[in-house]
Design a protein around this motif. Sequence first.
Motif, PDB file in Angstrom:
ATOM      1  N   LYS A   1      -0.935  12.588  10.678  1.00 23.98           N
ATOM      2  CA  LYS A   1      -1.669  10.932  11.186  1.00 23.98           C
ATOM      3  C   LYS A   1      -2.920  10.845  10.896  1.00 23.98           C
ATOM      4  O   LYS A   1      -2.841   9.774  10.682  1.00 23.98           O
ATOM      5  N   GLY A   2      -4.096  12.089  10.507  1.00 20.69           N
ATOM      6  CA  GLY A   2      -5.017  11.518  10.153  1.00 20.69           C
ATOM      7  C   GLY A   2      -4.994  10.955   8.938  1.00 20.69           C
ATOM      8  O   GLY A   2      -6.267   9.934   8.179  1.00 20.69           O
ATOM      9  N   ALA A   3      -4.630  11.315   8.198  1.00 20.04           N
ATOM     10  CA  ALA A   3      -4.245  10.210   6.563  1.00 20.04           C
ATOM     11  C   ALA A   3      -3.602   9.269   6.218  1.00 20.04           C
ATOM     12  O   ALA A   3      -4.299   8.791   5.403  1.00 20.04           O
TER      13      ALA A   3
ATOM     14  N   TYR B   1      -0.778  -2.604  -4.723  1.00 22.91           N
ATOM     15  CA  TYR B   1      -2.243  -3.227  -4.202  1.00 22.91           C
ATOM     16  C   TYR B   1      -2.994  -2.407  -4.902  1.00 22.91           C
ATOM     17  O   TYR B   1      -3.978  -2.370  -5.077  1.00 22.91           O
ATOM     18  N   GLN B   2      -2.613  -0.931  -3.688  1.00 23.56           N
ATOM     19  CA  GLN B   2      -3.179  -0.160  -3.505  1.00 23.56           C
ATOM     20  C   GLN B   2      -2.367   1.379  -4.110  1.00 23.56           C
ATOM     21  O   GLN B   2      -1.612   1.036  -2.636  1.00 23.56           O
ATOM     22  N   THR B   3      -2.671   2.550  -3.605  1.00 24.48           N
ATOM     23  CA  THR B   3      -2.448   3.423  -3.601  1.00 24.48           C
ATOM     24  C   THR B   3      -2.762   4.881  -3.450  1.00 24.48           C
ATOM     25  O   THR B   3      -3.468   4.675  -3.969  1.00 24.48           O
ATOM     26  N   PHE B   4      -2.175   6.411  -2.677  1.00 20.07           N
ATOM     27  CA  PHE B   4      -2.863   6.800  -2.252  1.00 20.07           C
ATOM     28  C   PHE B   4      -1.896   8.415  -2.072  1.00 20.07           C
ATOM     29  O   PHE B   4      -1.395   8.561  -1.722  1.00 20.07           O
TER      30      PHE B   4
ATOM     31  N   VAL C   1      -5.717   6.110   5.430  1.00 23.39           N
ATOM     32  CA  VAL C   1      -5.916   4.973   4.595  1.00 23.39           C
ATOM     33  C   VAL C   1      -5.157   3.975   5.213  1.00 23.39           C
ATOM     34  O   VAL C   1      -5.041   2.701   3.902  1.00 23.39           O
ATOM     35  N   GLY C   2      -5.125   3.099   6.383  1.00 13.39           N
ATOM     36  CA  GLY C   2      -5.687   2.465   6.794  1.00 13.39           C
ATOM     37  C   GLY C   2      -4.800   2.241   7.314  1.00 13.39           C
ATOM     38  O   GLY C   2      -4.041   0.346   7.263  1.00 13.39           O
ATOM     39  N   PHE C   3      -3.671   2.454   7.192  1.00 12.00           N
ATOM     40  CA  PHE C   3      -2.008   2.257   7.501  1.00 12.00           C
ATOM     41  C   PHE C   3      -2.433   1.436   9.524  1.00 12.00           C
ATOM     42  O   PHE C   3      -1.241   1.143   9.715  1.00 12.00           O
TER      43      PHE C   3
ATOM     44  N   VAL D   1       1.149  -0.713  -0.181  1.00 15.80           N
ATOM     45  CA  VAL D   1      -0.048   0.059   0.113  1.00 15.80           C
ATOM     46  C   VAL D   1       0.613   1.134   0.106  1.00 15.80           C
ATOM     47  O   VAL D   1       1.429   1.385   0.948  1.00 15.80           O
ATOM     48  N   GLY D   2       0.763   2.093  -0.871  1.00 14.98           N
ATOM     49  CA  GLY D   2       2.000   2.872  -1.478  1.00 14.98           C
ATOM     50  C   GLY D   2       1.333   4.579  -1.083  1.00 14.98           C
ATOM     51  O   GLY D   2       0.123   5.136  -1.768  1.00 14.98           O
TER      52      GLY D   2
END
Length: 219
Positions: free
Chosen positions: A58-60, A48-51, A64-66, A31-32
């Motif tokens: 921290k909220g971001a 797989y996923q990029t954002f 995105v699921g970190f 996940v990038g």
Amino acid sequence: MANKIEVGVVGLGKFGQAFARAFQEKGHTVVGVDRSESNVRRVQSYLYQTFQADGTDKGALEQVGFKELDQVVVSTGKSMEASILVVLNLQELGVKKIWVKAVSEEHEKVLKRLGVHFVVFPERFVAQQIAHRMAVPGLLDYLGLGEDVVVREVEVDQWQGKSLRQLDLTNRFNVQVVAFRAKEQEGLSFVPRADVVLTRGDTLVILGKGDDVLELADS
């Protein structure tokens, strides 16, 4: 194949992209995240996923699921401040293992004080590999394990007729034989048996600390 691993990458510059592609090609999931739209666009076709997001927020990262990831690689270019902020955010989110690309020795000191699990200097590591391979015939690899660990091929001569058990290289020289190739054999046999009897022209692949391996001779 081992269990599939899901890893996050914060920073999709040259190093981040190269790691993400290599890791995903091994069958795992990446996940990038990067604040640059162009960097995200370059990798979104194979990850797989990029954002597009700011890792210093921290909220971001949470959005995105970190928070659900066990391992994250941080590669934020030359910005030590951004790297440290990302690390602090990940720690607050509960990420268990954090790998960070360091940009200087000062950066490394700060990261270690923060309790970062693994600090990486890609340029230093590659330079050490090249230097070792050019300087030492038969050297296969230099492993950056913090202990100057190397892997080297040694061709059998005086050891002919002896078994690995008789040589007892582990206790005598503090090295480990990890593979064996008979003289007429093409491929390597890994983790050879202790009762393998050597003949002249066979090859042993030996792992250990640099000084121990480099001083080892077939004698």
